[in-house]
Scaffold this active site. Sequence first.
Site, PDB file in Angstrom:
ATOM      1  N   HIS A   1      -1.391   2.876   7.406  1.00  0.00           N
ATOM      2  CA  HIS A   1      -1.438   2.176   6.122  1.00  0.00           C
ATOM      3  C   HIS A   1      -2.129   0.842   6.339  1.00  0.00           C
ATOM      4  O   HIS A   1      -1.840   0.142   7.302  1.00  0.00           O
ATOM      5  CB  HIS A   1      -0.018   1.965   5.600  1.00  0.00           C
ATOM      6  CG  HIS A   1       0.025   1.604   4.149  1.00  0.00           C
ATOM      7  ND1 HIS A   1      -0.388   0.375   3.687  1.00  0.00           N
ATOM      8  CD2 HIS A   1       0.397   2.308   3.054  1.00  0.00           C
ATOM      9  CE1 HIS A   1      -0.249   0.353   2.368  1.00  0.00           C
ATOM     10  NE2 HIS A   1       0.223   1.508   1.958  1.00  0.00           N
TER      11      HIS A   1
ATOM     12  N   ARG B   1      -2.376  -3.759  -3.854  1.00  0.00           N
ATOM     13  CA  ARG B   1      -3.829  -3.685  -4.065  1.00  0.00           C
ATOM     14  C   ARG B   1      -4.131  -2.963  -5.365  1.00  0.00           C
ATOM     15  O   ARG B   1      -5.066  -3.298  -6.069  1.00  0.00           O
ATOM     16  CB  ARG B   1      -4.500  -2.982  -2.890  1.00  0.00           C
ATOM     17  CG  ARG B   1      -4.711  -3.897  -1.696  1.00  0.00           C
ATOM     18  CD  ARG B   1      -5.135  -3.126  -0.466  1.00  0.00           C
ATOM     19  NE  ARG B   1      -4.103  -2.191  -0.050  1.00  0.00           N
ATOM     20  CZ  ARG B   1      -4.294  -0.901   0.193  1.00  0.00           C
ATOM     21  NH1 ARG B   1      -5.504  -0.385   0.084  1.00  0.00           N
ATOM     22  NH2 ARG B   1      -3.293  -0.132   0.529  1.00  0.00           N
TER      23      ARG B   1
END
Lengths: 607, 245
Positions: A256, A272
Amino acid sequence: MSRYDSFVTDVLVIGAGLAGERAAVEAATQGLNVILLSLVPPRRSHSSAAQGGMQAALGNSAMGKGDSPDVHFADTVKGSDWGCDQDVARLFVETAPIAVREMAHWGVPWTRVTKDEHVYDGKVIHEDPENAGLITARNFGGTAKWRTCYTSDGAGHTLLYTLDSMVLRLGITVHDRVEALSLIHDSERCYGAVARCLRTGELRAYTAKTTVIATGGYGRLYGASTNAIINEGSGLSLALDTGVVPLGNMEAVQFHPTGLVPSWILITEGARGDGGYLLDKNLHRFMPDYEPAKKELASRDVVSRRIMQHIRAGYGVESPYGDHVWLDIRHLGAEHINTNLREIATICKNFRGIDPVKDLIPVRPTQHYGMGGVRTNIDGQAYGLKNLFALGEAACWDLHGFNRLGGNSLAETVVAGKIIGEQIAKFTAEASLDVKSSLVEEHLHRQMDRVTRLRESRDGTEYVYDLRREMEQILSHHVGIFRSEDSLQDAVNQLSDLHERAQRLGLRGGGHGGDPELDAALRLPGMIRVAYCIAKGALARKESRGSHFREDFPHRDDANWLNRTLAYWPEGADEPELRYEPVKITESPPGDRGYGEATRGPDSAKP
Amino acid sequence: MIERELTFRIMRYNPDEPEKKPHLQEFHLTEEPGMSLFVVLNKLREEQDPTLRFDFVCRASICGSCGMLVNGRPTLACKTLTKDLPDVTTLLPLPVFKLLGDLSVDTGVWFRDMSFRTESWVHTDETFDPDAPEKRMDNAVALEIYEAERCIECGCCIGGCATANIKPDFIGAAGVNRVARFMVDPRDKRTEREYFEVVGNEDGVFGCIGLMACDDNCPVGVPLRDQLAYVRRKMASAGWRYQKV
Ligand SMILES: Cc1cc2nc3c(=O)[nH]c(=O)nc-3n(C[C@H](O)[C@H](O)[C@H](O)COP(=O)(O)OP(=O)(O)OC[C@H]3O[C@@H](n4cnc5c(N)ncnc54)[C@H](O)[C@@H]3O)c2cc1C
Ligand code: FES
């Protein structure tokens, strides 16, 4: 033979996370007796930690308009770098909207479409007032539409609490703090499992018409991981240790992009997705330089590699824990951060002492998800052993190929739980339970013997925590984001050595009752075997695909490698054996992903 | 920075060896930057005493596994940083719950029992229609449900509750909050009277004597004081009505 407790049931589900509970609910609804086993109380399973959300093409939100299972299918296949089985992906995308609504019916308080306008990446978004009150979605990486359904910052938590409420309502038997140690089988068929009560240390035998592995991920094989500490892949070694059930694509490991430095706790992709930026040491937003189209929201494998590439180019922020980059969400504002991203604010405050409303968050790519697992067919039946099923992160169904999209894993758990749960019910209704007691005792004996040998340090005095640390380091150093021949060969050699030493473990404490050192010592050899499968698969695969990136073979090679790795550990062998099978392509021939190195070479974007 | 030498006095008890009375054992180790009790306890187990028992799962204050008394206060060990602790710290298991060994307690069984008693599921006769769009819900209502659903079942509110410590059947703040979660949910068709039968008694919402330690102790900030007031108000008026009929 010493006394032991035994339990008989129609369906034994090992694992009470989302996947296991959803399958159990389906089987129980159809009138079968089900026992769920879990290392921890079900609601503490790792599924509860998922904060981001689950993908389903509802198309209710303005930015999801025009979405459909077809678009979801295209994103998933592309994300997988054409490594998934397309018949599975098709079944999955068609079922996901139903599964998400069903969870709403059972009680998940999904976040809904509102009439308020909101600002995203500088643009004002107007929701369709007609859709107010329907389930909304947020943006996640690698998707053409906003498709990730969520509940504020607690999608996994609310999904798991709701499913567990169904388990309560249906009166399904749950045995928590119980660990399955081995499958009872005769190399043809599975009859249940030998398990250990983690409260008392006693061994038990569970016999069942159908056994189901839903034990989740193995992130903790890599010391630094976003995963809960119980994610040690023990379900995978249950299958592998039969000698006849293969693990699929173990070299496909997802990192990740945003693990919090240095506790490696996940900062969800929602950060994000909701508009956060990645900044380098000069506070320059570098992702648009590499990925002009998807920027911070290219698929995870690509963003993770771009971050490491940028750090290698000298733009990382130095720290005692290695170089990192910054995640910046300050511009989203206090209100948004403290509701929709509250968990991030809490984590930053508690574990790093910073406030993301005004501070930058230090992040670095971290092991997060295993695409590989117990290989099954589209009905969830494991290869190689009858009456055995697997689903969820522990399985290789294979929906994710070489890279899973964020939000597709929670979706997989409940979708597969629904579909495979139905298959399990159908299968079990026809199955009988005729198991020889000698077979059960043989398998029990084997585990009892292991316990005695460890307690008495009969085979040696290797210390479990030393070996474990070494395993973590081997994987982290050699089988990470950037891989190459020499380094992988090193990993394989070292794991081979470590596996041998793991046969000589001995306990320092007494190993009585629910002793944690004994727990760990019983688990470790299997963990090392799973680690071995990861490393050996990565060494053998001489191409780059999705999360598997070989610096010495930087391109995808469909001519030779459009296939799936199957790792077996034949009985008595001292290393895994690799075989391959073709990937099922039904609709979408391999093409360009539109992001990542194939689109813009690694040197094309120098900031 | 001068390194601190930390002392931990940890309660030891193994139910397998009842002849050895519960006692405090002292451990020492050197503080490291950013150290949490998760790091401390694992270090102690791996380097000093492999028999030490405690529970962690998520190590990120999400799963509710690691509640314990840190210098007398119930809290999550994984989010307790040593920089906020004095040189000597006492760690005890949460009271009220069954002790499994050292710092490990059986919160899971307690919460399952409470969930059964409060019938913690959506009560409805409606069946699911796979072909229909979802029922609409106002987002404000969804947020209200989630506010109560955020409880992570760590048991800190129970361990620190004077009433729960003397009344074993009291459902405590976690139980009352659980009832609130379903009361605000329009999908749950239970009537006030049905709720009253579950919690309108001394083991339920009327058992609370209002000390409100729970509200301060909740590590995830569920507004327990407000939830208690909400359920109590509803149940008081329901009780008043039903006594009249
Ligand atoms: C921090 C984090 C955030 C995430 N966020 C998202 C997200 O936003 N969206 C998304 O789609 N995905 C997300 N994921 C991935 C997703 O959460 C997991 O892949 C998914 O929840 C796995 O569910 P599962 O049911 O397969 O396994 P789990 O939930 O891990 O459950 C495994 C179960 O098996 C039991 N078990 C294991 N071994 C044994 C054994 N030997 N004997 C008995 N029981 C055993 C455990 O006790 C547990 O009950 C996230 C993952 C992480 C690490
Ligand atoms: S370990 Fe999960 S809350 Fe502390």
